[in-house]
Write a protein that holds these residues in place. Structure first.
Motif, short mmCIF file in Angstrom:
data_model
loop_
_atom_site.label_atom_id
_atom_site.label_comp_id
_atom_site.label_asym_id
_atom_site.label_seq_id
_atom_site.Cartn_x
_atom_site.Cartn_y
_atom_site.Cartn_z
N GLY A 101 -6.77 25.31 -30.28
CA GLY A 101 -5.69 24.51 -31.08
C GLY A 101 -4.59 25.60 -31.39
N THR A 102 -4.61 26.52 -30.82
CA THR A 102 -3.62 27.66 -31.26
C THR A 102 -2.23 27.25 -31.12
N VAL A 103 -1.20 27.89 -31.66
CA VAL A 103 0.17 27.58 -31.62
C VAL A 103 0.76 27.37 -30.07
N THR A 104 0.04 28.23 -29.11
CA THR A 104 0.48 27.72 -27.61
C THR A 104 -0.16 26.56 -27.21
N ASP A 105 -0.92 25.97 -27.79
CA ASP A 105 -1.70 24.86 -26.98
C ASP A 105 -1.38 23.79 -27.76
N THR A 106 -0.25 22.85 -27.50
CA THR A 106 0.25 21.51 -27.68
C THR A 106 -0.85 20.62 -27.63
N GLN A 107 -1.29 20.02 -28.58
CA GLN A 107 -2.35 18.88 -28.62
C GLN A 107 -1.61 17.60 -28.10
N TYR A 108 -2.20 16.99 -27.43
CA TYR A 108 -1.57 15.69 -27.06
C TYR A 108 -2.62 14.58 -27.54
N PHE A 109 -2.15 13.52 -28.46
CA PHE A 109 -3.17 12.49 -29.10
C PHE A 109 -3.18 11.22 -28.42
N GLY A 110 -4.38 10.92 -28.11
CA GLY A 110 -4.42 9.43 -27.67
C GLY A 110 -3.96 8.24 -28.83
N PRO A 111 -3.97 6.95 -28.76
CA PRO A 111 -3.73 6.10 -29.80
C PRO A 111 -4.95 6.06 -30.81
N GLY A 112 -6.10 6.53 -30.55
CA GLY A 112 -7.07 6.19 -31.26
C GLY A 112 -7.96 4.88 -31.29
N THR A 113 -9.23 5.17 -31.79
CA THR A 113 -9.99 4.02 -31.74
C THR A 113 -10.32 3.46 -33.36
N ARG A 114 -10.07 2.38 -33.78
CA ARG A 114 -10.14 1.84 -35.18
C ARG A 114 -11.66 1.10 -35.20
N LEU A 115 -12.30 1.87 -36.03
CA LEU A 115 -13.79 1.64 -36.00
C LEU A 115 -13.90 0.85 -37.51
N THR A 116 -14.47 -0.40 -37.64
CA THR A 116 -14.65 -1.02 -38.87
C THR A 116 -16.10 -1.31 -38.95
N VAL A 117 -16.75 -0.88 -39.84
CA VAL A 117 -18.32 -1.11 -40.10
C VAL A 117 -18.50 -2.01 -40.94
N LEU A 118 -19.16 -3.23 -40.87
CA LEU A 118 -19.20 -4.28 -42.07
C LEU A 118 -20.42 -4.17 -42.49
#
Lengths: 118, 111
Positions: A101-118
Motif C-alpha cells: 500500500g505504498t504511495v505508488t500503489d493505488t488501492q481500489y476498494f470494493g463496496p464492502g460486505t455489511r455483516l450484522t451479528v445478532l
C-alpha cells in the motif's frame, strides 16, 4: 466488471455462526487487502496478500478470523463463531503492484460486505 | 490502532460555505492520501501527497501535507451537496509498510 466486487453485500448471522465473505479483485492486481470498518469510522487493516502469499495478518483481531487467496485472485475472509463485536463493514481492496500500500500503489476498494451479528 | 486523528468528526454546513478538515498524528508518514466514501460504497482516492509542505489542488479541494509529514489538511471552497460523504485520510508510516486510515470526518452539505 472492471472494479473490485464483494459478495454478499449484506450478511446477517446469528451469534456463533460461521461466515465467509468473498472478494473478487481487479484482474491482474497483485496485492489484496482486507479492512474492517465500524459505522462512521475509518477502515482498520486486517490482512494483506501478495498473489497467494499472506504477507501480513497482524490486523486480524482473533484466531476466529482467517483469510485465504489460494490462486492469487479471489480471496475469502472467514469468521468462525461470530460475535456481536464482529458486526461491521468488511472492505476489500486491490492494487496493481506488489507492495503493502505504498504511495505508488493505488488501492481500489470494493463496496464492502455489511455483516450484522445478532 | 488508528494513528491518524481527524477533526472534526462531524460537520454540517450550508451550500457555498468553506470548510477545512484536519488529519493529525504524532508519527511521521512517507505519504498521505485522502479518500471520500459514500454510503454503501468503498473509499475512492482523491489525492496523494508525498513531500513535506506539498500543496495539491483538485478543483475546489486543496490538500496540504505538513512540513514534518505528521499532519495534513483538506480545504473545500464553496461546498456543494455533492461533496457530502465520509472523508478519510490514510498514510504509510515512514518506518514500515503498514497502511493506516484516519478516524474519518462525516460531511453533510445542506442545499
Amino acid at each position: 466488471g472492471a472494479g473490485v466486487s464483494q459478495s454478499p453485500r449484506y450478511k446477517v448471522a446469528k451469534r456463533g455462526q460461521d461466515v465467509a465473505l468473498r472478494c473478487d479483485p481487479i484482474s491482474g492486481h497483485v496485492s489484496l487487502f482486507w479492512y474492517q470498518q465500524a459505522l462512521g469510522q475509518g477502515p482498520e487493516f486486517l490482512t494483506y496478500f501478495q498473489n497467494e502469499a499472506q504477507l501480513d495478518k497482524s490486523g486480524l483481531p482473533s484466531d476466529r478470523f482467517f483469510a485465504e487467496r489460494p490462486e492469487g485472485s479471489v480471496s475469502t475472509l472467514k469468521i468462525q463463531r461470530t460475535q456481536q463485536e464482529d458486526s461491521a463493514v468488511y472492505l476489500c481492496a486491490s492494487s496493481l503492484e506488489a507492495g503493502s500500500g505504498t504511495v505508488t500503489d493505488t488501492q481500489y476498494f470494493g463496496p464492502g460486505t455489511r455483516l450484522t451479528v445478532l | 490502532t488508528q494513528l491518524l486523528e481527524q477533526s472534526p468528526q462531524f460537520l454540517s454546513i450550508q451550500e457555498g460555505e468553506n470548510l477545512t478538515v484536519y488529519c493529525n498524528s504524532s508519527s511521521v508518514f512517507s505519504s498521505l492520501q485522502w479518500y471520500r466514501q459514500e454510503p454503501g460504497e468503498g473509499p475512492v482516492l482523491l489525492v496523494t501527497v508525498v513531500t513535506g509542505g506539498e500543496v495539491k489542488k483538485l478543483k475546489r479541494l486543496t490538500f496540504q501535507f505538513g512540513d514534518a509529514r505528521k499532519d495534513s489538511s483538506l480545504h473545500i471552497t464553496a461546498a456543494q451537496p455533492g461533496d457530502t460523504g465520509l472523508y478519510l485520510c490514510a498514510g504509510e508510516l515512514i518506518t514500515g509498510n503498514q497502511f493506516y486510515f484516519g478516524t474519518g470526518t462525516s460531511l453533510t452539505v445542506i442545499p
